[in-house]
Design a protein around this motif. Structure first.
Motif, PDB file in Angstrom:
ATOM      1  N   ALA A 129       0.820  -1.210   0.000  1.00 48.18           N
ATOM      2  CA  ALA A 129       0.000   0.000   0.000  1.00 48.18           C
ATOM      3  C   ALA A 129       0.855   1.263   0.000  1.00 48.18           C
ATOM      4  CB  ALA A 129      -0.928  -0.003   1.210  1.00 48.18           C
ATOM      5  N   ALA A 130       2.052   1.176   0.585  1.00 49.88           N
ATOM      6  CA  ALA A 130       2.932   2.348   0.661  1.00 49.88           C
ATOM      7  C   ALA A 130       3.792   2.524  -0.584  1.00 49.88           C
ATOM      8  CB  ALA A 130       3.846   2.227   1.882  1.00 49.88           C
ATOM      9  N   ALA A 131       3.758   1.547  -1.492  1.00 53.63           N
ATOM     10  CA  ALA A 131       4.704   1.523  -2.619  1.00 53.63           C
ATOM     11  C   ALA A 131       4.651   2.775  -3.484  1.00 53.63           C
ATOM     12  CB  ALA A 131       4.453   0.274  -3.467  1.00 53.63           C
ATOM     13  N   GLY A 132       3.491   3.353  -3.680  1.00 49.44           N
ATOM     14  CA  GLY A 132       3.388   4.491  -4.579  1.00 49.44           C
ATOM     15  C   GLY A 132       3.596   5.840  -3.928  1.00 49.44           C
ATOM     16  N   THR A 133       3.937   5.875  -2.658  1.00 51.06           N
ATOM     17  CA  THR A 133       4.096   7.159  -1.974  1.00 51.06           C
ATOM     18  C   THR A 133       5.450   7.801  -2.304  1.00 51.06           C
ATOM     19  OG1 THR A 133       4.933   6.044  -0.003  1.00 51.06           O
ATOM     20  CG2 THR A 133       2.575   6.525  -0.077  1.00 51.06           C
ATOM     21  N   LYS A 134       5.489   9.110  -2.158  1.00 52.87           N
ATOM     22  CA  LYS A 134       6.704   9.870  -2.444  1.00 52.87           C
ATOM     23  C   LYS A 134       7.779   9.630  -1.387  1.00 52.87           C
ATOM     24  CE  LYS A 134       5.970  13.934  -3.933  1.00 52.87           C
ATOM     25  NZ  LYS A 134       5.544  15.357  -4.021  1.00 52.87           N
ATOM     26  N   GLY A 135       7.331   9.417  -0.171  1.00 54.14           N
ATOM     27  CA  GLY A 135       8.252   9.175   0.935  1.00 54.14           C
ATOM     28  C   GLY A 135       7.492   8.507   2.063  1.00 54.14           C
ATOM     29  N   LEU A 136       8.243   7.991   3.020  1.00 57.69           N
ATOM     30  CA  LEU A 136       7.618   7.252   4.115  1.00 57.69           C
ATOM     31  C   LEU A 136       8.194   7.736   5.445  1.00 57.69           C
ATOM     32  CD1 LEU A 136       5.656   4.921   4.772  1.00 57.69           C
ATOM     33  CD2 LEU A 136       7.614   3.376   4.656  1.00 57.69           C
ATOM     34  N   VAL A 137       7.316   8.193   6.325  1.00 60.38           N
ATOM     35  CA  VAL A 137       7.711   8.541   7.687  1.00 60.38           C
ATOM     36  C   VAL A 137       7.430   7.324   8.565  1.00 60.38           C
ATOM     37  CG1 VAL A 137       7.341  10.061   9.654  1.00 60.38           C
ATOM     38  CG2 VAL A 137       7.141  10.963   7.322  1.00 60.38           C
ATOM     39  N   ILE A 138       8.471   6.781   9.191  1.00 61.74           N
ATOM     40  CA  ILE A 138       8.318   5.637  10.084  1.00 61.74           C
ATOM     41  C   ILE A 138       8.460   6.142  11.510  1.00 61.74           C
ATOM     42  CG2 ILE A 138       9.206   3.379  10.739  1.00 61.74           C
ATOM     43  CD1 ILE A 138      10.241   3.040   7.900  1.00 61.74           C
ATOM     44  N   ASP A 139       7.381   6.071  12.268  1.00 61.16           N
ATOM     45  CA  ASP A 139       7.350   6.634  13.618  1.00 61.16           C
ATOM     46  C   ASP A 139       7.670   5.539  14.633  1.00 61.16           C
ATOM     47  OD1 ASP A 139       6.927   8.106  15.890  1.00 61.16           O
ATOM     48  OD2 ASP A 139       5.008   8.951  15.232  1.00 61.16           O
ATOM     49  N   ILE A 140       8.826   5.682  15.306  1.00 63.87           N
ATOM     50  CA  ILE A 140       9.195   4.740  16.362  1.00 63.87           C
ATOM     51  C   ILE A 140       9.277   5.487  17.695  1.00 63.87           C
ATOM     52  CG2 ILE A 140      10.574   2.674  16.812  1.00 63.87           C
ATOM     53  CD1 ILE A 140      11.962   2.961  14.251  1.00 63.87           C
ATOM     54  N   ARG A 141       8.448   6.483  17.857  1.00 65.37           N
ATOM     55  CA  ARG A 141       8.284   7.123  19.173  1.00 65.37           C
ATOM     56  C   ARG A 141       7.235   6.313  19.947  1.00 65.37           C
ATOM     57  NH1 ARG A 141       6.746  13.048  17.173  1.00 65.37           N
ATOM     58  NH2 ARG A 141       5.514  11.704  15.786  1.00 65.37           N
ATOM     59  N   ASN A 142       7.482   5.017  20.013  1.00 61.59           N
ATOM     60  CA  ASN A 142       6.548   4.061  20.595  1.00 61.59           C
ATOM     61  C   ASN A 142       7.315   2.755  20.791  1.00 61.59           C
ATOM     62  OD1 ASN A 142       6.528   2.715  17.929  1.00 61.59           O
ATOM     63  ND2 ASN A 142       5.230   4.439  17.309  1.00 61.59           N
ATOM     64  N   TYR A 143       6.624   1.730  21.261  1.00 60.73           N
ATOM     65  CA  TYR A 143       7.259   0.411  21.356  1.00 60.73           C
ATOM     66  C   TYR A 143       6.648  -0.470  20.277  1.00 60.73           C
ATOM     67  CZ  TYR A 143       9.794  -3.482  23.320  1.00 60.73           C
ATOM     68  OH  TYR A 143      10.679  -4.512  23.486  1.00 60.73           O
TER      69      TYR A 143
END
Length: 629
Positions: free
Chosen positions: A458-472
């Protein structure tokens, strides 16, 4: 030995009967099985028709397992207490005597082949010799007593395999300079211990092993001594045992002993009078917590202790507080309705709590908030500031340049969503959402490996990806996720693990670990990983793996600095704690412990941004992706 749950097959809301299964390997060392249910939030759960099978056969049809017994297990003399009585005030000679005994006891425990074979209960042997050593009038008499005590464990056969690791193969060597202290040990005792070191145990060990695959230590056959009178603290001998047990486990099986910021040797005599004088349950737990905090490891604290819960406070303010720009700031509500009812607003700076300045409260909690670095220590202190045991709490807050008195109402933990502290307020939320500008946002607090292929598709066509690891992270997705971001194998981590046959040594794994291209399409867009002081342990390991990929940038602030598998410890009084048990480094040997994952781009929230309801890290990440075109 092994753990499993149904976290990937949860029941939420009103649900009909469903079948759930957990499958685990049955270790030959396993002696007990525990099972139960976890109910998060309000509601009722019904469980029925429990079945336990071994290799597909019902339990009553499974072949009985032969359980090996050890002589150490038959020595039950002191199971309900040490019987040792300490004077109200220890002399300098007595503190020195007990300190030397603690080092010698731990050294024999982890080096002597007869102890490793399970022939001796080391707790019982301690309590037998302790009264005489405590009463020793001088160094000579003490050394004679200890020399005879060491000889009691029997002759030690010569060892041809007992060599030390080459310097370039080991990250940490044993710290044994104290074996050369002739004044404290005496010549005969010193020679005994040096001979034991040169001919130490090379077989499996009764008291310590390592986990399969990972290799961090497992502490075994350590009695919890919880069969004491309700509301009382373990006796003075057991409290001293708690110090000996923890001090020696740390000395021989903590991978970052060199990084704690002080010499561990003087900590032992320092805490002897503190623990022998800790006569109430609260004093005992608080002193143990102060001891544990000295190793500066975010993993190392006391877990699930009712005495400490009472000490910290059983009631919570319905607002979250974090240190922002060096000040205690209201950043969110644990419960929206109750939070708004307090009159506190996001961005308010808490100046005083019940008439006590926040700066003074920080000083109070500093020694009792275990953490690897200062940002994480402040993270932990912020969670304590508004806790207490009275419902009404007067505060002094600063808002828009004005100082305002406010009285808030504290509530029980069942009224609030404490998961906000761990960065995952809603576990049911989808891991992936689309941001304006065709940018994907991926929160690892709800991402599981079984959903990873469809999420990355689902993310393949996005311009960029923000991966949020301010979590566990909800699952160990580090390698699978990073596999979508590389074309060829890339090294990302190096480990050190304990050598049980050479206590105190932590050799490196032979080679660094690699990320390899996984199944599915390669993600080609810019990747920005968000981290802060909430990013801890598994989250830090995930950030390390993602950082190694060629198109990734780490953005935010320094993480919790406690990477690596944990090893559990139980202390007398059935007090649970743990240490980081595995050393984790970048492939070139750079540290992660205490330092954390240092971002490529440092961005921290501001008080103004919090007042405006902005996520400034996310805003900057979007900007980085847009500028990467």
């Amino acid at each position: 030995m092994a753990y499993g749950n149904t976290a990937k097959q949860t029941a939420r809301g009103t649900t009909g009967w469903q079948r759930y299964e957990v499958t685990l390997p049955l270790s030959p060392d396993a002696t007990e099985l525990f099972f139960g249910g976890i109910l998060e939030g309000k509601g009722t759960a019904w469980l029925d028709d429990l079945q336990l099978t071994i290799d597909g056969k019902p339990l009553d049809q499974a072949p009985p397992k032969a359980i090996k017994t050890y002589p150490a297990e038959q020595d039950t003399t002191f199971q309900r207490g040490s019987g040792v009585v300490f004077p109200a005030q220890l002399s300098a000679q007595q503190i020195e005597n007990v300190g030397v005994l603690g080092r010698v006891w731990g050294f024999v425990k982890y080096h002597h082949p007869a102890v490793a074979a399970g022939n001796f209960n080391m707790d019982a042997e301690l309590f037998r010799v302790l009264p005489a050593v405590l009463a020793a009038p001088n160094e000579n008499k003490r050394s004679q007593l200890l020399s005879a005590w060491v000889a009691k464990f029997g002759p030690v056969p010569s060892c041809r395999k007992c060599t030390d690791w080459p310097t370039d193969k080991v990250r940490q060597q044993p710290e044994l300079a104290w074996l050369n202290d002739e004044k404290q040990l005496g010549e005969a005792l010193r020679n005994q211990l040096k001979y034991l070191r040169q001919n130490r145990n090379q077989a499996e060990h009764y008291y310590v092993g390592t986990t399969p695959n990972a290799g961090n230590p497992i502490f075994r056959h350590e009695l919890p001594y919880n069969a004491t009178t309700a509301g009382t603290t373990p006796d003075a001998g057991l409290r001293l045992l708690a110090l000996y047990r923890y001090w020696n486990m740390f000395a021989y099986f903590f991978p970052y002993r060199y990084a704690i910021g002080e010499d561990w040797q003087p900590v032992l005599p320092e805490f002897i009078p503190k623990l022998t004088n800790a006569t109430t349950a609260e004093e005992y737990s608080v002193v143990l917590l102060a001891l544990i905090a000295r190793i500066n490891d975010t993993h190392a604290t006391i877990y699930q202790d009712k005495v400490l819960d009472q000490y910290r406070g059983l009631l919570y303010a319905p607002v979250q507080v974090r240190f922002v720009e060096g000040q205690a700031v209201v950043t969110d509500y644990y419960n929206q309705e109750l939070g708004l009812a307090t009159g506190l607003r996001k961005g308010d700076v808490v100046v005083e709590v019940a008439g006590v300045p926040v700066s003074e409260l920080v000083r109070k909690w500093q020694p009792l908030a275990p953490a690897s670095n200062e940002p994480t220590k402040l993270r932990n202190i912020a969670r304590l500031l508004l806790r207490g045991n009275t419902a009404q709490l007067p505060l002094l807050v600063r808002r828009d340049g004005q100082t305002l008195p406010i009285i808030i109402t504290r509530v029980g933990p069942d009224k609030i969503n404490i998961m906000l502290d761990f960065g995952t307020p809603d576990k049911t939320a989808s891991p992936l959402r689309l941001l304006p500008g065709n940018i994907g946002y991926l929160a690892l607090g709800t991402l599981t490996n079984d959903k990873l292929p469809e999420i990355m598709l689902a993310a393949a066509g996005t311009k960029g990806l923000v991966i949020d690891i301010r979590n566990y992270p909800a699952d160990h997705v580090a390698i699978g996720l990073a596999g979508h971001l590389v074309k060829k194998p890339i090294p990302y981590v190096r480990f050190s693990q304990p050598d049980i046959t050479n206590p105190g040594a932590f050799p490196y794994f032979k080679y660094p670990q690699y990320i390899k291209k996984g199944a599915g399409e390669l993600y080609l867009g810019k990747v920005v990983i968000l981290v802060n002081e909430i990013t801890q342990s598994e989250a830090e390991f995930t950030a390390m793996a993602l950082r190694a990929t060629p198109n990734a940038t780490i953005l935010g602030s320094t993480t919790a600095g406690a990477d690596g598998n944990v090893s559990e410890i139980v202390l007398p009084g059935n007090i649970p704690t743990m240490i980081t048990g595995l050393g984790v480094y970048y492939p070139d040997g750079r540290e992660t412990q205490r330092i954390g994952i240092v971002p490529d781009i440092e961005v921290k929230p501001t008080i103004q941004g919090i007042k405006e309801g902005r996520d400034e890290l996310l805003e900057r990440a979007i900007e980085v992706i847009k500028n990467s075109e």
